[in-house]
Design a protein around this motif. Structure first.
Motif, PDB file in Angstrom:
ATOM      1  N   ARG A 113       3.076   8.246  -7.049  1.00  0.00           N
ATOM      2  CA  ARG A 113       2.325   8.044  -8.846  1.00  0.00           C
ATOM      3  C   ARG A 113       1.532   6.990  -8.173  1.00  0.00           C
ATOM      4  N   ASN A 114       0.922   6.103  -7.638  1.00  0.00           N
ATOM      5  CA  ASN A 114      -0.326   5.475  -7.667  1.00  0.00           C
ATOM      6  C   ASN A 114      -1.565   6.312  -7.770  1.00  0.00           C
ATOM      7  N   ALA A 115      -0.988   8.044  -7.260  1.00  0.00           N
ATOM      8  CA  ALA A 115      -2.564   9.058  -7.370  1.00  0.00           C
ATOM      9  C   ALA A 115      -2.674   9.393  -8.635  1.00  0.00           C
ATOM     10  N   ASN A 161      -6.486  -3.319  -7.813  1.00  0.00           N
ATOM     11  CA  ASN A 161      -6.681  -5.017  -7.908  1.00  0.00           C
ATOM     12  C   ASN A 161      -7.477  -4.822  -8.920  1.00  0.00           C
ATOM     13  N   LEU A 162      -7.066  -4.850 -10.331  1.00  0.00           N
ATOM     14  CA  LEU A 162      -7.636  -5.479 -11.564  1.00  0.00           C
ATOM     15  C   LEU A 162      -7.073  -6.584 -11.682  1.00  0.00           C
ATOM     16  N   ARG A 163      -8.896  -6.907 -12.032  1.00  0.00           N
ATOM     17  CA  ARG A 163      -9.925  -8.166 -12.246  1.00  0.00           C
ATOM     18  C   ARG A 163     -10.197  -7.910 -13.523  1.00  0.00           C
ATOM     19  N   VAL A 164      -9.711  -9.316 -14.370  1.00  0.00           N
ATOM     20  CA  VAL A 164     -10.144  -9.282 -16.509  1.00  0.00           C
ATOM     21  C   VAL A 164     -11.437  -9.839 -15.955  1.00  0.00           C
ATOM     22  N   SER A 165     -12.367  -9.482 -16.768  1.00  0.00           N
ATOM     23  CA  SER A 165     -12.534 -10.853 -17.906  1.00  0.00           C
ATOM     24  C   SER A 165     -12.583 -11.516 -19.330  1.00  0.00           C
ATOM     25  N   ALA A 172     -18.281   0.705 -10.767  1.00  0.00           N
ATOM     26  CA  ALA A 172     -16.832  -0.182  -9.826  1.00  0.00           C
ATOM     27  C   ALA A 172     -16.063   0.802  -8.936  1.00  0.00           C
ATOM     28  N   PRO A 173     -15.180   0.118  -7.862  1.00  0.00           N
ATOM     29  CA  PRO A 173     -14.461   1.254  -6.894  1.00  0.00           C
ATOM     30  C   PRO A 173     -13.176   0.782  -7.827  1.00  0.00           C
ATOM     31  N   LEU A 174     -12.371   1.930  -7.805  1.00  0.00           N
ATOM     32  CA  LEU A 174     -10.782   2.233  -7.901  1.00  0.00           C
ATOM     33  C   LEU A 174      -9.808   0.680  -7.170  1.00  0.00           C
ATOM     34  N   TYR A 175     -10.197   0.413  -5.928  1.00  0.00           N
ATOM     35  CA  TYR A 175      -9.113   0.064  -5.611  1.00  0.00           C
ATOM     36  C   TYR A 175      -9.521  -0.945  -5.924  1.00  0.00           C
ATOM     37  N   ARG A 176     -10.802  -2.077  -6.758  1.00  0.00           N
ATOM     38  CA  ARG A 176     -10.539  -2.982  -7.379  1.00  0.00           C
ATOM     39  C   ARG A 176     -11.428  -2.874  -8.506  1.00  0.00           C
ATOM     40  N   LEU A 177     -11.118  -2.595  -9.233  1.00  0.00           N
ATOM     41  CA  LEU A 177     -11.622  -2.221 -10.740  1.00  0.00           C
ATOM     42  C   LEU A 177     -11.268  -3.612 -11.529  1.00  0.00           C
ATOM     43  N   ALA A 178     -12.946  -3.599 -12.219  1.00  0.00           N
ATOM     44  CA  ALA A 178     -12.859  -4.540 -13.234  1.00  0.00           C
ATOM     45  C   ALA A 178     -13.373  -4.271 -14.165  1.00  0.00           C
ATOM     46  N   LEU A 179     -12.241  -5.128 -15.814  1.00  0.00           N
ATOM     47  CA  LEU A 179     -12.060  -4.680 -17.042  1.00  0.00           C
ATOM     48  C   LEU A 179     -12.812  -6.201 -17.439  1.00  0.00           C
ATOM     49  N   SER A 180     -13.342  -5.330 -19.041  1.00  0.00           N
ATOM     50  CA  SER A 180     -13.258  -6.736 -19.571  1.00  0.00           C
ATOM     51  C   SER A 180     -12.841  -6.688 -20.909  1.00  0.00           C
ATOM     52  N   ALA A 181     -12.147  -7.663 -21.568  1.00  0.00           N
ATOM     53  CA  ALA A 181     -12.098  -7.775 -23.075  1.00  0.00           C
ATOM     54  C   ALA A 181     -12.167  -9.012 -23.874  1.00  0.00           C
ATOM     55  N   ARG A 182     -11.391  -8.736 -24.617  1.00  0.00           N
ATOM     56  CA  ARG A 182     -12.288  -9.355 -25.980  1.00  0.00           C
ATOM     57  C   ARG A 182     -11.393 -10.299 -27.022  1.00  0.00           C
ATOM     58  N   PRO A 220       6.541  -1.645  -1.390  1.00  0.00           N
ATOM     59  CA  PRO A 220       5.443  -0.478   0.309  1.00  0.00           C
ATOM     60  C   PRO A 220       3.793  -1.087   0.180  1.00  0.00           C
ATOM     61  N   GLY A 221       3.335  -0.954  -1.724  1.00  0.00           N
ATOM     62  CA  GLY A 221       1.912  -1.042  -2.038  1.00  0.00           C
ATOM     63  C   GLY A 221       1.427  -2.585  -0.914  1.00  0.00           C
ATOM     64  N   TRP A 222       2.405  -3.461  -0.530  1.00  0.00           N
ATOM     65  CA  TRP A 222       2.002  -4.375   0.626  1.00  0.00           C
ATOM     66  C   TRP A 222       0.734  -4.161   1.557  1.00  0.00           C
ATOM     67  N   ILE A 223       1.589  -2.984   1.561  1.00  0.00           N
ATOM     68  CA  ILE A 223       0.517  -1.837   2.827  1.00  0.00           C
ATOM     69  C   ILE A 223      -1.227  -2.280   2.356  1.00  0.00           C
ATOM     70  N   ALA A 224      -1.201  -2.649   1.493  1.00  0.00           N
ATOM     71  CA  ALA A 224      -2.665  -1.827   1.098  1.00  0.00           C
ATOM     72  C   ALA A 224      -3.301  -3.159  -0.114  1.00  0.00           C
ATOM     73  N   ASN A 225      -1.986  -4.385   0.408  1.00  0.00           N
ATOM     74  CA  ASN A 225      -3.112  -5.665  -0.843  1.00  0.00           C
ATOM     75  C   ASN A 225      -3.647  -6.555   0.346  1.00  0.00           C
ATOM     76  N   VAL A 226      -4.989  -6.643   0.071  1.00  0.00           N
ATOM     77  CA  VAL A 226      -6.150  -7.974   1.303  1.00  0.00           C
ATOM     78  C   VAL A 226      -5.834  -8.875   1.349  1.00  0.00           C
ATOM     79  N   GLY A 227      -4.682  -9.677   0.442  1.00  0.00           N
ATOM     80  CA  GLY A 227      -3.861 -10.968   1.118  1.00  0.00           C
ATOM     81  C   GLY A 227      -3.124 -10.901   1.691  1.00  0.00           C
ATOM     82  N   ALA A 228      -1.782  -9.757   1.786  1.00  0.00           N
ATOM     83  CA  ALA A 228      -1.278  -9.389   3.054  1.00  0.00           C
ATOM     84  C   ALA A 228      -1.951  -9.152   4.363  1.00  0.00           C
ATOM     85  N   ILE A 229      -2.933  -8.593   4.036  1.00  0.00           N
ATOM     86  CA  ILE A 229      -3.508  -7.317   5.113  1.00  0.00           C
ATOM     87  C   ILE A 229      -4.011  -8.416   6.077  1.00  0.00           C
ATOM     88  N   LEU A 230      -4.482  -9.613   5.188  1.00  0.00           N
ATOM     89  CA  LEU A 230      -5.444 -11.301   5.880  1.00  0.00           C
ATOM     90  C   LEU A 230      -4.551 -11.817   6.756  1.00  0.00           C
TER      91      LEU A 230
END
Length: 528
Positions: A87-89, A146-150, A175-185, A343-353
């Motif tokens: 599904r993620n792919a 991980n989506l990050r919005v400005s 921007a890498p897809l695993y941490r995608l940067a988005l902009s919105a108005r 299962p997605g927490w296996i790749a979550n940065v916060g969970a890994i740390l």
């Protein structure tokens, strides 16, 4: 004594006969296998074949049956995570197409609790936040990134934590897809109503969080209140940007993420309140568990808080089900439970740390403490042979506490260093020294914040007094961090191309694991 006995039995609670470790390892390994490899139906067919074969051989021994069930559990975990992978792919392929085209597309998002207002020299401030949940226009959920919005809006009408918005977003190219940067108005954004029961509960919790935040703001300046709110309630949304960068450079930004230290302090505060109210000891764990769940919901369920609260609940409830309380067992059970739910927490940065640092502490802290205490002349073997055991003097106890604090800091820093370089490209050497001061200062700040949050419902002057005491401790922390950052070579920052790769990071973590195992075996041999 065998290797496993030297490795585990010396800690008095970690035994090699616990079945929980085996099942947890099966879930964790299977989830990692399915999440990163995919092929869900291959794992399902293999698991079915294993169950049929085990069923057709009724004369299996207990060990053979346990091994067969363990393999089936691993394969079923891989099957479930493989579905998540496929599904993620598909979602990532869709995002890659949108990123390459450079066009805007509609996206429904839920604002996470790391929302912050970032000032600009021109054009006014903008809002930056991560996304808890996201959906395409056709209702397809967005996972695996991980989506990050400005968010830019001239009127200052920015999204708040927990709100759901329909945005017209534009991906940032490169921007890498695993941490995608988005902009919105803001002129193309629409806030959506969330009438469901779960959303109403979320807003009720948000209202309670705002009221407690108001108690923490009594009698102190706004910027100081924001730091108190962040340390107790996890409200990074309002944490000043300059303070966030300063603490990150000093290597102590983790004190503003709700973790085991904060949960332990809050649990200690609740136990103190129950003792003052006369609650019996056997009932304190029963009362503490739902209280910690409420605190977890109040903080927005970040990965570090979920790990810490789950471990604390399992550790406290273990005696009620006639099991010996064990922190490593609680860590394994928490990791397996989290991955079974998501299962997605296996790749979550916060969970890994969070899990890696806690694992490093449990593995390395005790043997390091024994080694350091021996160097300081405060070890268990530093008494005359044949002498009767006597209560240690105050200076011996003090040296043992110092050894424990240094061992805790060093083991956590070693576990987090490779991941910090890989994910953030930043490593703070002064943070190793500053973290020696963190437990005491954090204890005082969070304890004052707890008293202020509770007293604010009826006794505002007590809240003001506690807030001022907490702010005084924060100023001490600021002075220490500013002095540390003024030292040359205090922080190492690497460009994205200079960061260590995944293979190097895994090898460094493996080296730490082997070092911890070697140190644990050596110290157990010395004390045998």
């Amino acid at each position: 004594m065998t290797f496993l006995e030297r490795l585990f039995v010396a800690e008095g609670g970690l035994t090699r006969h616990r079945p929980l470790y085996g099942w947890a390892v099966a879930v964790i390994a299977g989830t990692a296998l399915g999440f990163f490899v995919g092929l869900p139906w291959v794992w399902l067919v293999a698991a079915t074949g294993g169950m049929v074969r085990a069923w057709g051989r009724p004369k299996l021994s207990a060990k053979q049956l346990s091994l067969a069930l363990w393999v089936v559990a691993l394969l079923l975990s891989a099957w479930r995570a493989g579905l998540y992978h496929d599904r993620n792919a598909a979602v990532l392929a869709r995002l890659r197409e949108q990123q390459s085209s450079g066009a805007t597309f509609p996206l429904v998002v839920t604002v996470s609790n790391d929302r912050q207002i970032v000032p600009r020299k021109r054009g006014g401030p903008y809002c930056r936040f991560s996304v808890d949940d996201a959906w395409f226009a056709d209702g397809t959920a967005v996972h695996g990134t991980n989506l990050r919005v400005s968010f830019y809006d001239r009127t200052g009408n920015f999204p708040q934590v927990g709100e759901r918005w329909r945005l017209q977003v534009k991906p940032r190219r490169g921007a890498p897809l695993y941490r995608l940067a988005l902009s919105a108005r803001g002129e193309k954004a629409e806030r959506l109503e969330a009438p469901g029961g779960a959303e109403r509960a979320q807003y009720w919790l948000a209202g309670l969080r705002e009221r407690l935040a108001g108690h923490l703001a009594l009698g102190v300046a706004r910027e100081e209140a924001l730091l108190l709110q962040t340390m107790l309630l996890g409200r990074r949304t309002t944490m000043p940007y300059e303070a966030r960068e300063r603490y990150a450079d000093a290597g102590i930004i983790h004190i503003f993420a709700i973790s085991g230290l904060h949960v332990g302090i809050v649990a200690g505060f609740l136990i103190w309140v129950m003792a003052a109210l006369g609650v019996r000891l056997r009932w304190r764990a029963v009362v503490l568990a739902p209280a910690l769940v409420g605190y977890l919901l109040l903080t927005g369920i970040p990965p570090s808080a979920a790990r810490a609260c789950s471990m604390a609940i399992l550790y406290c409830l273990a005696p009620t089900v006639l099991r010996q309380a064990s922190a490593p067992a609680a860590l394994f059970a928490t990791a397996a439970g989290v991955l079974l739910i998501e299962p997605g927490w296996i790749a979550n940065v916060g969970a890994i740390l969070s899990f890696t640092v806690m694992g490093g502490i449990l593995l390395c802290m005790a043997p390091m403490q024994r080694v350091l205490a021996g160097w300081m002349g405060a070890g268990e073997s530093d008494r005359d042979p044949g002498a009767l055991p006597a209560p240690p003097s105050w200076h011996v106890l003090l040296r043992r506490r110092v050894a424990a604090l240094v061992a805790l800091t060093l083991s956590a820093w070693l576990a987090a260093a490779p991941l910090s370089l890989y994910f953030f490209g930043r490593l703070s050497f002064v943070g190793l020294a500053l973290n020696l001061l963190i437990p005491g200062l954090t204890l005082g700040i969070v304890w004052c914040a707890c008293v202020s949050a509770v007293a604010g419902f009826a006794f505002a002057p007590i809240s003001e007094l506690c807030n001022r005491a907490g702010v005084a401790l924060l100023r001490v922390l600021d002075l220490c961090s500013e002095f540390a950052l003024s030292l040359p070579g205090s922080t190492v920052e690497l460009a994205p191309m200079e960061r260590p790769g995944l293979t190097v990071t895994l090898l460094l973590e493996l080296a730490l694991l082997l070092f911890g195992l070697w140190l644990r075996v050596k110290t157990s041999e010395a004390t045998a």
